[in-house]
Design a protein around this motif. Structure first.
Motif, PDB file in Angstrom:
ATOM      1  N   LEU A  67      10.125  12.450 -14.547  1.00 56.38           N
ATOM      2  CA  LEU A  67       8.752  11.946 -14.627  1.00 56.38           C
ATOM      3  C   LEU A  67       7.891  12.458 -13.474  1.00 56.38           C
ATOM      4  N   LEU A  68       8.542  12.924 -12.408  1.00 56.87           N
ATOM      5  CA  LEU A  68       7.816  13.488 -11.262  1.00 56.87           C
ATOM      6  C   LEU A  68       7.337  14.918 -11.505  1.00 56.87           C
ATOM      7  N   SER A  69       7.881  15.549 -12.515  1.00 56.32           N
ATOM      8  CA  SER A  69       7.585  16.956 -12.775  1.00 56.32           C
ATOM      9  C   SER A  69       6.086  17.209 -12.879  1.00 56.32           C
ATOM     10  N   GLY A  70       5.602  18.110 -12.038  1.00 57.46           N
ATOM     11  CA  GLY A  70       4.194  18.492 -12.048  1.00 57.46           C
ATOM     12  C   GLY A  70       3.257  17.455 -11.451  1.00 57.46           C
ATOM     13  N   ASP A  71       3.802  16.450 -10.775  1.00 60.21           N
ATOM     14  CA  ASP A  71       2.978  15.349 -10.294  1.00 60.21           C
ATOM     15  C   ASP A  71       3.050  15.200  -8.772  1.00 60.21           C
ATOM     16  N   LEU A  72       3.343  16.264  -8.077  1.00 58.05           N
ATOM     17  CA  LEU A  72       3.541  16.214  -6.626  1.00 58.05           C
ATOM     18  C   LEU A  72       2.298  15.730  -5.889  1.00 58.05           C
ATOM     19  N   ASP A  73       1.136  16.211  -6.260  1.00 56.39           N
ATOM     20  CA  ASP A  73      -0.100  15.819  -5.574  1.00 56.39           C
ATOM     21  C   ASP A  73      -0.343  14.313  -5.660  1.00 56.39           C
ATOM     22  N   ASN A  74      -0.206  13.746  -6.853  1.00 51.14           N
ATOM     23  CA  ASN A  74      -0.407  12.305  -7.021  1.00 51.14           C
ATOM     24  C   ASN A  74       0.663  11.505  -6.289  1.00 51.14           C
ATOM     25  N   PHE A  75       1.881  12.028  -6.265  1.00 50.44           N
ATOM     26  CA  PHE A  75       2.958  11.358  -5.538  1.00 50.44           C
ATOM     27  C   PHE A  75       2.628  11.295  -4.043  1.00 50.44           C
ATOM     28  N   PHE A  76       2.141  12.391  -3.487  1.00 56.37           N
ATOM     29  CA  PHE A  76       1.796  12.406  -2.063  1.00 56.37           C
ATOM     30  C   PHE A  76       0.626  11.480  -1.749  1.00 56.37           C
ATOM     31  N   ILE A  77      -0.325  11.390  -2.648  1.00 55.37           N
ATOM     32  CA  ILE A  77      -1.444  10.461  -2.453  1.00 55.37           C
ATOM     33  C   ILE A  77      -0.928   9.019  -2.444  1.00 55.37           C
ATOM     34  N   SER A  78      -0.044   8.704  -3.373  1.00 56.79           N
ATOM     35  CA  SER A  78       0.496   7.352  -3.485  1.00 56.79           C
ATOM     36  C   SER A  78       1.448   7.001  -2.352  1.00 56.79           C
ATOM     37  N   TYR A  79       2.091   7.995  -1.785  1.00 54.99           N
ATOM     38  CA  TYR A  79       3.061   7.810  -0.703  1.00 54.99           C
ATOM     39  C   TYR A  79       2.462   6.967   0.427  1.00 54.99           C
ATOM     40  N   GLU A  80       1.237   7.294   0.817  1.00 52.30           N
ATOM     41  CA  GLU A  80       0.553   6.566   1.889  1.00 52.30           C
ATOM     42  C   GLU A  80       0.349   5.097   1.517  1.00 52.30           C
ATOM     43  N   TYR A  81      -0.075   4.847   0.283  1.00 51.41           N
ATOM     44  CA  TYR A  81      -0.321   3.481  -0.163  1.00 51.41           C
ATOM     45  C   TYR A  81       0.980   2.676  -0.218  1.00 51.41           C
ATOM     46  N   ILE A  82       2.047   3.309  -0.656  1.00 51.09           N
ATOM     47  CA  ILE A  82       3.340   2.624  -0.742  1.00 51.09           C
ATOM     48  C   ILE A  82       3.813   2.233   0.654  1.00 51.09           C
ATOM     49  N   LEU A  83       3.700   3.158   1.606  1.00 53.74           N
ATOM     50  CA  LEU A  83       4.114   2.846   2.978  1.00 53.74           C
ATOM     51  C   LEU A  83       3.268   1.713   3.577  1.00 53.74           C
ATOM     52  N   LYS A  84       1.979   1.709   3.294  1.00 52.96           N
ATOM     53  CA  LYS A  84       1.129   0.620   3.777  1.00 52.96           C
ATOM     54  C   LYS A  84       1.535  -0.709   3.143  1.00 52.96           C
ATOM     55  N   ALA A  85       1.877  -0.684   1.857  1.00 54.44           N
ATOM     56  CA  ALA A  85       2.324  -1.897   1.172  1.00 54.44           C
ATOM     57  C   ALA A  85       3.626  -2.407   1.789  1.00 54.44           C
ATOM     58  N   VAL A  86       4.559  -1.503   2.039  1.00 53.29           N
ATOM     59  CA  VAL A  86       5.828  -1.889   2.668  1.00 53.29           C
ATOM     60  C   VAL A  86       5.564  -2.498   4.043  1.00 53.29           C
ATOM     61  N   HIS A  87       4.690  -1.878   4.806  1.00 55.61           N
ATOM     62  CA  HIS A  87       4.354  -2.386   6.138  1.00 55.61           C
ATOM     63  C   HIS A  87       3.772  -3.799   6.057  1.00 55.61           C
ATOM     64  N   ILE A  88       2.855  -4.020   5.142  1.00 57.73           N
ATOM     65  CA  ILE A  88       2.244  -5.345   4.970  1.00 57.73           C
ATOM     66  C   ILE A  88       3.305  -6.378   4.601  1.00 57.73           C
ATOM     67  N   ILE A  90       6.517  -6.270   5.231  1.00 58.24           N
ATOM     68  CA  ILE A  90       7.394  -6.498   6.390  1.00 58.24           C
ATOM     69  C   ILE A  90       6.686  -7.399   7.399  1.00 58.24           C
ATOM     70  N   GLU A  91       5.428  -7.090   7.695  1.00 59.45           N
ATOM     71  CA  GLU A  91       4.664  -7.883   8.666  1.00 59.45           C
ATOM     72  C   GLU A  91       4.521  -9.342   8.222  1.00 59.45           C
ATOM     73  N   ASN A  92       4.451  -9.567   6.919  1.00 61.26           N
ATOM     74  CA  ASN A  92       4.318 -10.923   6.391  1.00 61.26           C
ATOM     75  C   ASN A  92       5.676 -11.560   6.075  1.00 61.26           C
ATOM     76  N   GLU A  93       6.737 -10.892   6.512  1.00 58.05           N
ATOM     77  CA  GLU A  93       8.113 -11.375   6.393  1.00 58.05           C
ATOM     78  C   GLU A  93       8.524 -11.685   4.956  1.00 58.05           C
ATOM     79  N   ILE A  94       8.050 -10.884   4.037  1.00 57.86           N
ATOM     80  CA  ILE A  94       8.453 -11.004   2.635  1.00 57.86           C
ATOM     81  C   ILE A  94       9.682 -10.136   2.397  1.00 57.86           C
ATOM     82  N   ILE A  95       9.710  -8.968   3.039  1.00 56.48           N
ATOM     83  CA  ILE A  95      10.868  -8.084   3.004  1.00 56.48           C
ATOM     84  C   ILE A  95      11.193  -7.702   4.441  1.00 56.48           C
ATOM     85  N   GLU A  96      12.381  -7.105   4.629  1.00 51.02           N
ATOM     86  CA  GLU A  96      12.723  -6.661   5.980  1.00 51.02           C
ATOM     87  C   GLU A  96      13.351  -5.274   5.929  1.00 51.02           C
ATOM     88  N   LEU A  97      13.187  -4.566   7.030  1.00 48.51           N
ATOM     89  CA  LEU A  97      13.721  -3.225   7.192  1.00 48.51           C
ATOM     90  C   LEU A  97      14.856  -3.293   8.194  1.00 48.51           C
TER      91      LEU A  97
END
Length: 144
Positions: A67-88, A90-97
């Motif tokens: 499903l990633l085939s040919g979708d590298l640009d959109n994946f890289f754009i979303s990468y930032e949002y996913i990391l920010k979501a994970v950070h939020i 973690i900071e709110n102690e919903i998940i942990e790293l």
């Protein structure tokens, strides 16, 4: 608030929902796998018509990653949002790293998720959890 900021907030909130749902379902998963599966879960939910069935058993990780085939640009754009979501989350102690693993932080009360995971995706994630991150990334890169 600018439109760009509003769109970023929407994207991050979508990924907060997806990440929380994935962690609740699978308990523990590596950060790199979580990022890839978060993106693909969103993409698959937007398509709403999976070509994969839970009865598929051969090379399911590779099939799903196609499903990633040919979708590298959109994946890289979303990468930032996913990391920010994970950070939020973690900071709110919903998940942990812990090292490279993301897991639940105590009991998760949330139960109504906007984004859903189908049976095929569940099987793929459980199979991928048995792979090393290095092998998983090889599969990701071969499909992008």
């Amino acid at each position: 608030m600018e439109l760009k900021q509003e769109l970023e907030i929407v994207q991050i909130s979508i990924y907060c929902d997806i990440v929380t749902m994935l962690i609740k379902e699978h308990k523990t998963i590596s950060l790199i796998k979580l990022i890839v599966f978060s993106y693909l879960t969103k993409k698959e939910n937007l398509i709403q018509n999976s070509v994969f069935r839970a009865s598929n058993t051969k090379e399911i990780v590779n099939k799903y990653l196609s499903l990633l085939s040919g979708d590298l640009d959109n994946f890289f754009i979303s990468y930032e949002y996913i990391l920010k979501a994970v950070h939020i989350l973690i900071e709110n102690e919903i998940i942990e790293l812990k090292g490279i693993l993301i897991s639940t932080k105590g009991k998760m009360e949330l139960s109504d998720f906007i984004f859903k995971e189908n049976d095929f995706t569940k099987k793929v994630i459980e199979k991928a959890k048995k792979m090393s991150d290095k092998q998983f990334m090889r599969e990701v890169l071969s499909n992008v």
